[in-house]
Scaffold this active site. Structure first.
Site, PDB file in Angstrom:
ATOM      1  N   GLU A   1     -42.829 -29.341  61.886  1.00 48.81           N
ATOM      2  CA  GLU A   1     -44.303 -29.830  61.655  1.00 48.81           C
ATOM      3  C   GLU A   1     -43.428 -30.816  60.455  1.00 48.81           C
ATOM      4  O   GLU A   1     -43.059 -31.097  59.897  1.00 48.81           O
ATOM      5  CB  GLU A   1     -45.114 -29.627  60.584  1.00 48.81           C
TER       6      GLU A   1
ATOM      7  N   GLY B   1     -41.641 -35.129  46.071  1.00 51.54           N
ATOM      8  CA  GLY B   1     -41.923 -34.422  45.361  1.00 51.54           C
ATOM      9  C   GLY B   1     -40.863 -33.956  44.421  1.00 51.54           C
ATOM     10  O   GLY B   1     -41.181 -33.754  43.175  1.00 51.54           O
ATOM     11  N   CYS B   2     -39.569 -33.352  44.899  1.00 55.79           N
ATOM     12  CA  CYS B   2     -38.688 -33.137  44.355  1.00 55.79           C
ATOM     13  C   CYS B   2     -38.376 -34.086  43.766  1.00 55.79           C
ATOM     14  O   CYS B   2     -37.533 -34.341  41.819  1.00 55.79           O
ATOM     15  CB  CYS B   2     -37.512 -33.037  45.546  1.00 55.79           C
ATOM     16  N   LYS B   3     -38.155 -35.475  44.435  1.00 56.76           N
ATOM     17  CA  LYS B   3     -37.925 -36.863  43.106  1.00 56.76           C
ATOM     18  C   LYS B   3     -38.527 -36.688  42.014  1.00 56.76           C
ATOM     19  O   LYS B   3     -37.870 -37.286  41.333  1.00 56.76           O
ATOM     20  CB  LYS B   3     -38.366 -38.107  44.635  1.00 56.76           C
TER      21      LYS B   3
ATOM     22  N   ARG C   1     -28.537   3.448  45.188  1.00 55.08           N
ATOM     23  CA  ARG C   1     -28.143   3.103  43.410  1.00 55.08           C
ATOM     24  C   ARG C   1     -28.974   2.204  43.085  1.00 55.08           C
ATOM     25  O   ARG C   1     -29.176   1.926  42.206  1.00 55.08           O
ATOM     26  CB  ARG C   1     -26.551   2.772  43.324  1.00 55.08           C
TER      27      ARG C   1
ATOM     28  N   MET D   1     -35.647   0.262  51.537  1.00 53.54           N
ATOM     29  CA  MET D   1     -35.126   0.904  50.870  1.00 53.54           C
ATOM     30  C   MET D   1     -36.425   2.231  50.073  1.00 53.54           C
ATOM     31  O   MET D   1     -36.170   3.093  50.041  1.00 53.54           O
ATOM     32  CB  MET D   1     -34.386   0.154  49.839  1.00 53.54           C
ATOM     33  N   ILE D   2     -37.236   0.915  49.844  1.00 50.63           N
ATOM     34  CA  ILE D   2     -38.750   1.862  49.483  1.00 50.63           C
ATOM     35  C   ILE D   2     -39.007   3.234  50.373  1.00 50.63           C
ATOM     36  O   ILE D   2     -39.721   3.473  49.611  1.00 50.63           O
ATOM     37  CB  ILE D   2     -39.306   0.663  48.528  1.00 50.63           C
TER      38      ILE D   2
ATOM     39  N   LYS E   1     -48.066  -7.303  54.265  1.00 48.34           N
ATOM     40  CA  LYS E   1     -48.000  -8.426  55.287  1.00 48.34           C
ATOM     41  C   LYS E   1     -49.774  -8.214  55.585  1.00 48.34           C
ATOM     42  O   LYS E   1     -50.494  -8.808  56.935  1.00 48.34           O
ATOM     43  CB  LYS E   1     -47.239  -8.047  56.869  1.00 48.34           C
TER      44      LYS E   1
ATOM     45  N   LYS F   1     -47.524 -42.662  43.829  1.00 51.01           N
ATOM     46  CA  LYS F   1     -48.159 -43.926  43.414  1.00 51.01           C
ATOM     47  C   LYS F   1     -49.915 -43.564  43.272  1.00 51.01           C
ATOM     48  O   LYS F   1     -50.713 -43.441  44.024  1.00 51.01           O
ATOM     49  CB  LYS F   1     -48.635 -43.787  44.647  1.00 51.01           C
TER      50      LYS F   1
ATOM     51  N   ASP G   1     -38.733 -12.137  56.229  1.00 51.70           N
ATOM     52  CA  ASP G   1     -39.326 -11.682  57.603  1.00 51.70           C
ATOM     53  C   ASP G   1     -40.726 -12.285  57.264  1.00 51.70           C
ATOM     54  O   ASP G   1     -41.463 -12.653  56.422  1.00 51.70           O
ATOM     55  CB  ASP G   1     -39.890  -9.995  56.824  1.00 51.70           C
TER      56      ASP G   1
ATOM     57  N   HIS H   1     -50.027 -38.953  58.766  1.00 52.40           N
ATOM     58  CA  HIS H   1     -50.254 -38.503  60.151  1.00 52.40           C
ATOM     59  C   HIS H   1     -49.848 -38.956  60.872  1.00 52.40           C
ATOM     60  O   HIS H   1     -49.639 -39.142  62.109  1.00 52.40           O
ATOM     61  CB  HIS H   1     -51.464 -37.383  59.760  1.00 52.40           C
TER      62      HIS H   1
ATOM     63  N   ARG I   1     -47.400 -37.474  64.763  1.00 49.35           N
ATOM     64  CA  ARG I   1     -48.309 -37.408  66.460  1.00 49.35           C
ATOM     65  C   ARG I   1     -47.120 -36.963  66.967  1.00 49.35           C
ATOM     66  O   ARG I   1     -46.051 -38.334  66.568  1.00 49.35           O
ATOM     67  CB  ARG I   1     -49.047 -38.405  66.468  1.00 49.35           C
TER      68      ARG I   1
HETATM   69  P1  ADP Z   1     -33.992  -3.578  53.163  1.00 43.98           P
HETATM   70  O1  ADP Z   1     -34.564  -2.313  52.382  1.00 43.98           O
HETATM   71  O2  ADP Z   1     -35.178  -5.348  52.785  1.00 43.98           O
HETATM   72  O3  ADP Z   1     -35.210  -4.063  54.708  1.00 43.98           O
HETATM   73  P2  ADP Z   1     -31.773  -3.165  54.477  1.00 43.98           P
HETATM   74  O4  ADP Z   1     -32.401  -1.529  53.893  1.00 43.98           O
HETATM   75  O5  ADP Z   1     -31.338  -3.661  55.415  1.00 43.98           O
HETATM   76  O6  ADP Z   1     -32.953  -4.227  53.089  1.00 43.98           O
HETATM   77  O7  ADP Z   1     -30.487  -3.614  53.198  1.00 43.98           O
HETATM   78  C1  ADP Z   1     -30.269  -3.006  52.193  1.00 43.98           C
HETATM   79  C2  ADP Z   1     -28.446  -1.940  52.276  1.00 43.98           C
HETATM   80  O8  ADP Z   1     -28.015  -3.203  51.450  1.00 43.98           O
HETATM   81  C3  ADP Z   1     -28.908  -0.769  51.155  1.00 43.98           C
HETATM   82  O9  ADP Z   1     -28.505   0.379  52.404  1.00 43.98           O
HETATM   83  C4  ADP Z   1     -28.102  -1.298  50.472  1.00 43.98           C
HETATM   84  O10 ADP Z   1     -27.640   0.324  49.730  1.00 43.98           O
HETATM   85  C5  ADP Z   1     -26.926  -2.236  50.487  1.00 43.98           C
HETATM   86  N1  ADP Z   1     -26.668  -3.166  49.422  1.00 43.98           N
HETATM   87  C6  ADP Z   1     -25.794  -3.379  49.405  1.00 43.98           C
HETATM   88  N2  ADP Z   1     -25.833  -4.120  48.020  1.00 43.98           N
HETATM   89  C7  ADP Z   1     -26.641  -4.748  47.716  1.00 43.98           C
HETATM   90  C8  ADP Z   1     -27.546  -5.111  46.620  1.00 43.98           C
HETATM   91  N3  ADP Z   1     -26.872  -5.610  46.101  1.00 43.98           N
HETATM   92  N4  ADP Z   1     -29.076  -4.839  46.873  1.00 43.98           N
HETATM   93  C9  ADP Z   1     -29.483  -4.494  47.514  1.00 43.98           C
HETATM   94  N5  ADP Z   1     -28.926  -3.747  48.689  1.00 43.98           N
HETATM   95  C10 ADP Z   1     -27.837  -3.491  48.203  1.00 43.98           C
END
Ligand code: ADP
Length: 514
Positions: free
Chosen positions: A180, A190-192, A248, A280-281, A312, A343, A388, A487, A492
């Site tokens: 764009e 804006g930064c300025k 962890r 992870m979650i 999303k 301005k 993403d 614009h 264009r």
């Molecule tokens: P997402 O959960 O965003 O989809 P991934 O599972 O692909 O990402 O990547 C996270 C991976 O990276 C995990 O396996 C995690 O153990 C590893 N990892 C290494 N260092 C870190 C960090 N500082 N924070 C989060 N994950 C980490």
């Protein structure tokens, strides 16, 4: 020799040669012609030349070479030309989606080149194989099993840099991948203005990725019992223990429950270190639900994502509760800078912000859309840094606020409140080398060595600050009536309307399209 005799001799000699070659190829496939192009040889022509197709072996011969059990498949494929591999794929002996698997890691580009040819020739237009979509010199090993399937190349997007912008006392270039015109120039303006006021200060008010599974129970009564258990200390502790056993970095921050009929929704919220955190979650949630199932054997997990997350898709729950990083970015711009750089005036800006971003969006029934074009800046940075891009839906939710400040209200106090910036500096598209180059430029690539999560949080702060710059510039242009003019002049496309090529130097009136 007569000319007729000459013709005869040459015809026979070619046939002779063909027969001889066939015999040699059958006896010694590894010495046969043509030698297949090596995957990363830089051979740019996706089409085999006529000489090569002339020497194409039969399907039976190719199958015999491919299926020879004394050597690995990847070695057998190295003995076949591209055209011969295409023949095997068309015959169903090699799945088009599995080309990388059979070719092996050192032949990934060849796998992509062959897939392009197969798909191209099977398509109505037949253009892919010779199209300008690039595929060479790309590190497909980072893509494989992580970022994309059925790969046929990559799509380059122009990368611009706005700023630098001072965020929390440090200067950052603002990387923006966009097509764009005026967006980068406008953000730079804006930064300025922000830098002239001393830069942006940010505050991170929340950090938690969420997952909200849908769980069915035989009755609303049983669903209610499960809800009460999760809301109790005992239930919370049991789910947390199971959840946190999976990583962890995952620390369960909250559990929010809701019921509809006999279906229970649980919104897990967790820190995810420097990862955006969906993988992870999901892992943690799955484990927690296994623990819950032991207590409630009658429950049925319908889906790990029951849209109570909400990922999303537009949703009030994200706007209200936050998702990912919740950031407020704030700055003061001296009145004279509003006049000289933007301005316009503090009064006009504040008035327009109320009437457009607050009242206009309220009249439109917006959720989280109390801004001028947060999505423009955020998405450009998302693309540049390997985020993403589909998460721009909730990540772009933003309320822009402006009010007069200072002596006699001659300066501008401006802020953006963004509750759902979903970003990571490890995992996902951040594993790709160009995106890593951009993260390096910002000093936030990968895992933070001392404090896990700080790289991703810094990136969120930078994004919110850049959004602030974008908001300021666009609002100012609208207040000063510059939008259409800028614009027409600079946004264009000139490609279909050839005109004298004049280098463009962005001026104060540059604003992005909204
Ligand atoms: P997402 O959960 O965003 O989809 P991934 O599972 O692909 O990402 O990547 C996270 C991976 O990276 C995990 O396996 C995690 O153990 C590893 N990892 C290494 N260092 C870190 C960090 N500082 N924070 C989060 N994950 C980490």
């Amino acid at each position: 020799m007569s000319s007729i005799a000459q013709q005869h001799t040459s015809t026979f000699s070619v046939r002779d040669l063909e027969l001889k070659l066939k015999q040699v190829r059958l006896a010694h496939p590894e010495q046969s012609l043509p030698s297949p192009p090596s995957s990363d040889s830089g051979s740019s022509s996706p089409k085999q030349d006529s000489e090569e197709s002339y020497f194409l072996r039969s399907l039976k011969e190719c199958l015999a070479i491919y299926e020879e059990s004394s050597r690995p498949r990847s070695q057998s494929l190295a003995l076949l030309s591209d055209e011969e591999v295409i023949m095997l794929a068309n015959n169903g002996s090699i799945a088009t989606y599995a080309l990388e698997k059979v070719f092996g890691m050192d032949q990934l580009e060849r796998a992509v080149r062959i897939r392009r040819a197969i798909l191209s020739r099977a398509s109505a237009t037949g253009t892919l194989e010779t199209s300008s979509i690039p595929y060479e010199n790309y590190d497909y090993s980072r893509v494989l099993g992580a970022c994309c399937e059925n790969v046929v190349g990559y799509i380059p997007i122009p990368l611009g840099v706005a700023g630098p912008l001072t965020v929390d006392g440090k200067q950052y270039p603002i990387p923006m991948a966009t097509a764009e015109g005026t967006l980068v120039a406008s953000t730079s303006r804006g930064c300025k203005a922000l830098n002239a006021g001393g830069g942006v200060s940010t505050v991170l008010v929340g950090d938690g990725m969420t997952r909200g599974p849908a769980i069915d129970f035989p009755s609303a009564i049983q669903a209610g019992k499960a809800k009460a258990w999760i809301d109790s200390n005992e239930g919370h502790a049991a789910l947390r223990e199971a959840f946190e056993s999976t990583s962890r970095f995952a620390k369960l921050k909250s559990l929010k429950t809701a019921i509809a009929g006999r279906t229970l929704y649980v919104r897990f919220a967790t820190t995810t270190g420097d990862a955006m955190g969906m993988n992870m979650i999901s892992k943690g949630t799955e484990k927690a639900l296994e623990a819950m199932q032991k207590r409630f054997p009658e429950m049925l997990v319908l889906a790990l994502s029951g849209n109570y997350c909400t990922d999303k898709k537009p949703a009030a729950i994200n706007w209200i509760e936050g998702r990912g990083k919740s950031v407020v970015a704030e700055a003061v711009i001296p009145g004279h800078v509003v006049k000289t750089v933007l301005k316009t005036t503090v009064r006009d800006l504040c008035n327009l912000n109320v009437k457009k971003n607050l009242m206009g969006s309220a009249m439109a029934g917006s959720i989280g859309g109390f801004n001028a074009h947060a999505a423009n800046i955020l998405t450009a940075i998302f693309l540049a840094t390997g985020q993403d891009p589909a998460q721009n839906v909730e990540s772009s939710m933003c309320m822009t606020l402006m009010e007069p400040t200072g002596l006699n209200g001659e300066d501008l106090l401006v802020s953006v409140t963004m509750p759902c910036i979903e970003v990571g500096t490890v995992g996902g598209g951040t594993v790709l080398a160009p995106q890593q180059g951009v993260l390096d430029m910002l000093g936030v690539r990968g895992a933070h060595p001392q404090q896990p999560g700080q790289n991703a949080q810094t990136l969120a702060r930078i994004i919110a600050s850049a959004v602030l710059a974008g908001e300021l510039s666009l609002l100012s242009a609208l207040a000063a009536g510059h939008l259409i003019k800028a614009h027409m002049a600079h946004n264009r496309s000139q490609i279909n309307t050839p005109a004298a090529s004049v280098p463009v130097t962005p001026g104060a009136g540059f604003v992005s399209r909204v």
